[in-house]
Design an enzyme around this catalytic site. Structure first.
Site, short mmCIF file in Angstrom:
data_model
loop_
_atom_site.label_atom_id
_atom_site.label_comp_id
_atom_site.label_asym_id
_atom_site.label_seq_id
_atom_site.Cartn_x
_atom_site.Cartn_y
_atom_site.Cartn_z
N ILE A 35 0.86 -1.18 0.00
CA ILE A 35 0.00 0.00 0.00
C ILE A 35 0.90 1.23 0.00
CG2 ILE A 35 -2.11 -0.99 0.97
CD1 ILE A 35 -1.23 -0.31 3.72
N ASP A 36 0.38 2.33 -0.53
CA ASP A 36 1.19 3.53 -0.69
C ASP A 36 1.72 4.06 0.64
OD1 ASP A 36 0.56 3.44 -3.40
OD2 ASP A 36 -1.19 4.73 -3.16
N LYS A 37 2.80 4.82 0.56
CA LYS A 37 3.42 5.40 1.74
C LYS A 37 2.41 6.10 2.64
CE LYS A 37 6.49 9.17 3.09
NZ LYS A 37 7.26 10.35 2.62
N ARG A 48 -7.25 5.83 -5.81
CA ARG A 48 -6.94 7.25 -6.02
C ARG A 48 -7.24 7.69 -7.45
NH1 ARG A 48 -0.87 7.51 -3.97
NH2 ARG A 48 -1.13 9.74 -4.41
#
EC number: 5.4.99.-
Length: 305
Positions: A138-140, A238
Protein backbone atom coordinates in the site's frame (compact mmCIF):
# COMPACT_ATOMS: atom_id res chain seq x y z
CA UNK A 1 27.15 -24.41 -3.25
CA UNK A 2 24.04 -24.05 -5.40
CA UNK A 3 21.44 -26.80 -5.02
CA UNK A 4 20.77 -28.93 -8.12
CA UNK A 5 17.52 -30.86 -8.47
CA UNK A 6 16.84 -33.44 -11.18
CA UNK A 7 13.45 -34.50 -12.56
CA UNK A 8 12.54 -37.15 -15.16
CA UNK A 9 9.33 -36.47 -17.10
CA UNK A 10 6.63 -39.12 -16.80
CA UNK A 11 4.09 -39.84 -19.55
CA UNK A 12 1.26 -38.08 -17.67
CA UNK A 13 3.06 -34.71 -18.01
CA UNK A 14 4.10 -34.97 -21.68
CA UNK A 15 3.18 -31.87 -23.71
CA UNK A 16 3.18 -29.42 -20.80
CA UNK A 17 5.26 -26.26 -20.96
CA UNK A 18 8.40 -26.73 -18.91
CA UNK A 19 7.72 -23.63 -16.74
CA UNK A 20 4.20 -24.87 -15.94
CA UNK A 21 5.43 -28.40 -15.17
CA UNK A 22 8.19 -27.24 -12.83
CA UNK A 23 5.93 -24.77 -10.99
CA UNK A 24 3.55 -27.68 -10.31
CA UNK A 25 6.15 -30.06 -8.90
CA UNK A 26 8.47 -27.65 -7.06
CA UNK A 27 6.37 -26.56 -4.10
CA UNK A 28 8.26 -23.42 -3.09
CA UNK A 29 8.93 -21.95 -6.53
CA UNK A 30 6.68 -19.68 -8.60
CA UNK A 31 6.35 -19.88 -12.37
CA UNK A 32 7.89 -16.42 -12.77
CA UNK A 33 10.95 -17.46 -10.78
CA UNK A 34 11.29 -20.62 -12.91
CA UNK A 35 11.14 -18.46 -16.06
CA UNK A 36 13.91 -16.27 -14.63
CA UNK A 37 16.08 -19.34 -13.93
CA UNK A 38 15.49 -20.53 -17.51
CA UNK A 39 16.61 -17.11 -18.83
CA UNK A 40 19.74 -17.40 -16.67
CA UNK A 41 20.37 -20.89 -18.16
CA UNK A 42 20.07 -22.51 -14.73
CA UNK A 43 17.50 -25.01 -16.05
CA UNK A 44 18.50 -27.56 -18.68
CA UNK A 45 16.78 -30.40 -20.54
CA UNK A 46 18.99 -33.40 -21.28
CA UNK A 47 22.01 -31.18 -20.61
CA UNK A 48 20.91 -28.41 -23.00
CA UNK A 49 19.62 -24.92 -22.27
CA UNK A 50 15.91 -24.46 -22.92
CA UNK A 51 13.10 -21.91 -23.21
CA UNK A 52 10.03 -21.37 -21.03
CA UNK A 53 7.64 -22.49 -23.79
CA UNK A 54 9.43 -25.81 -24.41
CA UNK A 55 6.91 -28.69 -24.43
CA UNK A 56 8.34 -31.52 -22.34
CA UNK A 57 8.69 -35.06 -23.70
CA UNK A 58 8.63 -38.48 -22.05
CA UNK A 59 11.86 -39.30 -20.17
CA UNK A 60 13.28 -35.78 -20.56
CA UNK A 61 15.81 -35.24 -17.78
CA UNK A 62 15.46 -31.76 -16.36
CA UNK A 63 18.10 -30.28 -14.07
CA UNK A 64 17.29 -27.20 -12.02
CA UNK A 65 20.18 -25.27 -10.47
CA UNK A 66 18.92 -23.17 -7.57
CA UNK A 67 21.42 -20.41 -6.74
CA UNK A 68 22.17 -19.66 -3.12
CA UNK A 69 19.98 -16.79 -1.91
CA UNK A 70 21.66 -13.40 -2.20
CA UNK A 71 22.51 -12.00 1.20
CA UNK A 72 20.18 -9.19 2.16
CA UNK A 73 21.87 -5.83 1.96
CA UNK A 74 18.97 -4.02 3.61
CA UNK A 75 19.64 -3.11 7.23
CA UNK A 76 17.36 -4.44 9.96
CA UNK A 77 16.10 -1.52 12.05
CA UNK A 78 14.43 -1.39 15.43
CA UNK A 79 11.26 0.39 14.33
CA UNK A 80 7.99 0.02 16.21
CA UNK A 81 5.28 -1.63 14.10
CA UNK A 82 1.92 -3.05 15.09
CA UNK A 83 1.71 -6.78 14.37
CA UNK A 84 -1.88 -8.03 14.18
CA UNK A 85 -1.00 -11.70 13.63
CA UNK A 86 2.07 -13.87 13.11
CA UNK A 87 2.88 -17.54 12.58
CA UNK A 88 5.58 -19.53 10.75
CA UNK A 89 4.24 -18.55 7.31
CA UNK A 90 2.84 -15.03 7.48
CA UNK A 91 2.87 -11.81 9.44
CA UNK A 92 -0.02 -9.33 9.27
CA UNK A 93 0.77 -5.74 10.16
CA UNK A 94 -1.08 -2.45 10.59
CA UNK A 95 1.08 -0.05 8.56
CA UNK A 96 1.03 3.56 9.75
CA UNK A 97 0.58 6.50 7.39
CA UNK A 98 3.92 7.86 6.21
CA UNK A 99 5.81 4.55 6.22
CA UNK A 100 7.16 3.24 2.92
CA UNK A 101 6.58 -0.51 2.47
CA UNK A 102 9.93 -1.46 0.93
CA UNK A 103 13.24 0.27 0.16
CA UNK A 104 13.74 1.96 -3.19
CA UNK A 105 16.29 4.24 -4.79
CA UNK A 106 17.11 7.07 -2.40
CA UNK A 107 15.02 5.55 0.38
CA UNK A 108 16.76 2.56 1.95
CA UNK A 109 15.89 3.05 5.62
CA UNK A 110 12.83 3.47 7.80
CA UNK A 111 10.65 1.17 5.71
CA UNK A 112 8.34 -1.65 6.76
CA UNK A 113 10.87 -4.15 5.36
CA UNK A 114 13.64 -2.66 7.55
CA UNK A 115 11.36 -3.08 10.58
CA UNK A 116 10.33 -6.64 9.67
CA UNK A 117 13.92 -7.78 9.16
CA UNK A 118 14.52 -6.95 12.82
CA UNK A 119 11.42 -8.78 14.06
CA UNK A 120 11.23 -11.83 11.75
CA UNK A 121 13.90 -14.51 11.36
CA UNK A 122 12.99 -15.13 7.72
CA UNK A 123 11.04 -13.47 4.90
CA UNK A 124 10.28 -14.87 1.44
CA UNK A 125 12.91 -14.30 -1.24
CA UNK A 126 10.71 -14.30 -4.37
CA UNK A 127 10.71 -10.51 -4.74
CA UNK A 128 14.45 -10.24 -4.25
CA UNK A 129 16.66 -8.52 -1.71
CA UNK A 130 14.87 -5.18 -1.77
CA UNK A 131 11.33 -6.48 -1.26
CA UNK A 132 11.64 -9.63 0.87
CA UNK A 133 8.25 -10.95 1.95
CA UNK A 134 6.28 -8.29 0.08
CA UNK A 135 3.35 -9.91 -1.71
CA UNK A 136 1.31 -6.71 -2.10
CA UNK A 137 1.81 -3.17 -0.91
CA UNK A 138 0.00 0.00 0.00
CA UNK A 139 1.19 3.53 -0.69
CA UNK A 140 3.42 5.40 1.74
CA UNK A 141 0.64 7.72 2.87
CA UNK A 142 -2.04 5.02 2.97
CA UNK A 143 -2.40 3.28 6.32
CA UNK A 144 -3.80 -0.11 7.18
CA UNK A 145 -3.62 -3.90 6.98
CA UNK A 146 -0.92 -5.67 5.00
CA UNK A 147 0.11 -9.35 4.87
CA UNK A 148 3.76 -10.33 4.45
CA UNK A 149 5.08 -13.80 3.50
CA UNK A 150 7.76 -15.37 5.69
CA UNK A 151 8.69 -18.06 3.15
CA UNK A 152 8.41 -18.70 -0.59
CA UNK A 153 5.65 -21.28 -0.20
CA UNK A 154 3.39 -18.76 1.55
CA UNK A 155 4.38 -16.03 -0.91
CA UNK A 156 3.43 -18.12 -3.92
CA UNK A 157 0.02 -19.05 -2.49
CA UNK A 158 -0.83 -15.49 -1.45
CA UNK A 159 0.34 -14.08 -4.79
CA UNK A 160 -1.92 -16.58 -6.59
CA UNK A 161 -4.93 -15.42 -4.54
CA UNK A 162 -4.18 -11.80 -5.40
CA UNK A 163 -3.84 -12.71 -9.08
CA UNK A 164 -7.20 -14.55 -8.97
CA UNK A 165 -8.84 -11.55 -7.22
CA UNK A 166 -10.00 -13.70 -4.29
CA UNK A 167 -8.38 -11.57 -1.57
CA UNK A 168 -10.88 -9.36 0.27
CA UNK A 169 -9.58 -5.77 0.41
CA UNK A 170 -11.76 -3.00 1.78
CA UNK A 171 -10.61 0.60 2.15
CA UNK A 172 -12.10 3.68 3.77
CA UNK A 173 -11.58 6.90 1.82
CA UNK A 174 -12.60 10.53 2.11
CA UNK A 175 -13.34 12.20 -1.21
CA UNK A 176 -13.74 15.74 -2.41
CA UNK A 177 -17.31 16.72 -3.31
CA UNK A 178 -20.61 15.07 -2.47
CA UNK A 179 -21.21 11.77 -4.27
CA UNK A 180 -24.91 11.56 -5.18
CA UNK A 181 -25.35 7.83 -5.82
CA UNK A 182 -25.26 5.52 -2.78
CA UNK A 183 -23.03 2.98 -4.49
CA UNK A 184 -21.31 2.30 -7.77
CA UNK A 185 -18.66 0.40 -9.70
CA UNK A 186 -15.78 1.99 -11.58
CA UNK A 187 -14.46 -0.29 -14.33
CA UNK A 188 -11.71 1.63 -16.12
CA UNK A 189 -8.27 0.37 -17.24
CA UNK A 190 -5.23 1.80 -15.46
CA UNK A 191 -1.70 2.17 -16.78
CA UNK A 192 1.28 4.53 -16.72
CA UNK A 193 0.46 8.15 -17.53
CA UNK A 194 1.66 8.74 -21.12
CA UNK A 195 3.49 11.95 -20.15
CA UNK A 196 4.05 11.91 -16.37
CA UNK A 197 5.67 8.51 -15.91
CA UNK A 198 5.49 8.55 -12.11
CA UNK A 199 1.71 8.87 -12.28
CA UNK A 200 -0.93 6.32 -13.18
CA UNK A 201 -3.91 7.17 -15.38
CA UNK A 202 -6.99 5.80 -17.11
CA UNK A 203 -5.52 4.58 -20.41
CA UNK A 204 -7.01 2.50 -23.22
CA UNK A 205 -4.26 -0.10 -23.24
CA UNK A 206 -4.01 -0.26 -19.43
CA UNK A 207 -4.79 -3.26 -17.25
CA UNK A 208 -8.41 -3.85 -16.27
CA UNK A 209 -9.17 -2.21 -12.94
CA UNK A 210 -12.44 -2.52 -10.99
CA UNK A 211 -13.38 -0.65 -7.81
CA UNK A 212 -16.74 -1.01 -6.03
CA UNK A 213 -17.67 1.86 -3.74
CA UNK A 214 -20.40 2.56 -1.20
CA UNK A 215 -21.20 5.89 0.45
CA UNK A 216 -20.91 5.70 4.25
CA UNK A 217 -21.54 9.35 5.12
CA UNK A 218 -22.03 12.66 3.32
CA UNK A 219 -20.73 16.01 4.56
CA UNK A 220 -21.14 19.55 3.28
CA UNK A 221 -18.39 19.27 0.67
CA UNK A 222 -16.99 15.75 1.13
CA UNK A 223 -18.01 12.08 1.15
CA UNK A 224 -16.82 9.18 3.26
CA UNK A 225 -16.80 6.00 1.18
CA UNK A 226 -16.00 2.32 1.50
CA UNK A 227 -14.05 1.07 -1.52
CA UNK A 228 -13.68 -2.62 -2.29
CA UNK A 229 -10.95 -3.66 -4.70
CA UNK A 230 -11.79 -6.33 -7.25
CA UNK A 231 -8.38 -5.81 -8.87
CA UNK A 232 -5.30 -4.24 -7.29
CA UNK A 233 -3.58 -1.83 -9.64
CA UNK A 234 -1.11 0.81 -8.49
CA UNK A 235 -2.96 3.84 -7.04
CA UNK A 236 -6.25 2.23 -8.14
CA UNK A 237 -8.67 3.88 -5.70
CA UNK A 238 -6.94 7.25 -6.02
CA UNK A 239 -7.05 7.19 -9.84
CA UNK A 240 -10.59 5.78 -10.04
CA UNK A 241 -12.18 8.25 -7.62
CA UNK A 242 -10.41 11.16 -9.35
CA UNK A 243 -11.73 9.87 -12.70
CA UNK A 244 -15.35 10.37 -11.57
CA UNK A 245 -14.64 13.87 -10.28
CA UNK A 246 -14.16 12.91 -6.63
CA UNK A 247 -10.41 12.73 -5.86
CA UNK A 248 -9.30 11.82 -2.37
CA UNK A 249 -8.86 14.55 0.21
CA UNK A 250 -5.16 15.25 0.74
CA UNK A 251 -4.00 13.41 -2.39
CA UNK A 252 -0.87 15.27 -3.55
CA UNK A 253 -0.84 13.60 -6.99
CA UNK A 254 -4.44 13.16 -8.14
CA UNK A 255 -6.24 15.56 -5.78
CA UNK A 256 -7.01 19.26 -5.75
CA UNK A 257 -4.06 21.65 -5.94
CA UNK A 258 -5.49 23.69 -3.07
CA UNK A 259 -6.17 21.53 -0.04
CA UNK A 260 -8.41 22.74 2.81
CA UNK A 261 -6.94 20.36 5.36
CA UNK A 262 -3.29 20.04 6.25
CA UNK A 263 -2.83 16.30 5.75
CA UNK A 264 0.32 14.29 5.11
CA UNK A 265 -1.13 12.64 2.01
CA UNK A 266 -4.41 11.09 0.90
CA UNK A 267 -7.14 10.17 3.39
CA UNK A 268 -7.13 6.45 2.60
CA UNK A 269 -7.05 3.50 4.99
CA UNK A 270 -6.82 -0.24 4.22
CA UNK A 271 -9.38 -1.35 6.79
CA UNK A 272 -10.10 -5.03 5.99
CA UNK A 273 -7.93 -7.78 4.52
CA UNK A 274 -9.22 -11.33 4.09
CA UNK A 275 -7.48 -14.33 2.50
CA UNK A 276 -7.03 -18.11 2.66
CA UNK A 277 -4.11 -19.07 4.87
CA UNK A 278 -1.50 -20.66 2.57
CA UNK A 279 -0.75 -23.56 4.93
CA UNK A 280 -4.02 -24.33 6.76
CA UNK A 281 -6.44 -23.51 3.93
CA UNK A 282 -8.64 -21.61 6.38
CA UNK A 283 -10.09 -18.16 5.64
CA UNK A 284 -8.64 -15.40 7.82
CA UNK A 285 -9.78 -11.79 8.05
CA UNK A 286 -8.13 -8.82 9.74
CA UNK A 287 -9.20 -5.25 10.28
CA UNK A 288 -7.72 -2.11 11.78
CA UNK A 289 -9.41 1.04 13.10
CA UNK A 290 -9.08 4.37 11.33
CA UNK A 291 -5.96 6.25 12.43
CA UNK A 292 -6.46 9.19 14.80
CA UNK A 293 -5.93 11.89 12.15
CA UNK A 294 -8.68 10.32 10.01
CA UNK A 295 -11.16 10.08 12.91
CA UNK A 296 -10.44 13.69 13.91
CA UNK A 297 -11.01 14.85 10.33
CA UNK A 298 -14.38 13.08 10.18
CA UNK A 299 -15.45 14.70 13.48
CA UNK A 300 -14.39 18.09 12.14
CA UNK A 301 -16.47 17.57 8.98
CA UNK A 302 -19.52 16.53 11.00
CA UNK A 303 -19.33 19.77 12.95
CA UNK A 304 -18.97 21.77 9.74
CA UNK A 305 -21.97 20.10 8.04
Amino acid sequence: MAEVRTFVVEDINVGKRIDVYLSEIIEDMSRSRIQKLIEEEKIKVNGNVTKSNYKIKANDEITVEIPDPVKLEIVAEDIEIEILYEDDDIVVVNKPQGMVVHPAAGNYTGTLVNALLKKCKTLSSINGVIRPGIVHRIDKDTSGVLVVAKNDYAHQHLAEQIKEHTVKRIYIALTEGVIKQDMGTIDKPIGRHPVHRKKMAIVENGKRAVTHFKVLERFKENTLVEARLETGRTHQIRVHMASIGHPLVGDPVYGYKKQKFKLNGQALHAKVLGFIHPRTGKYMEFSSPLPDYFEELIEKLRKMS
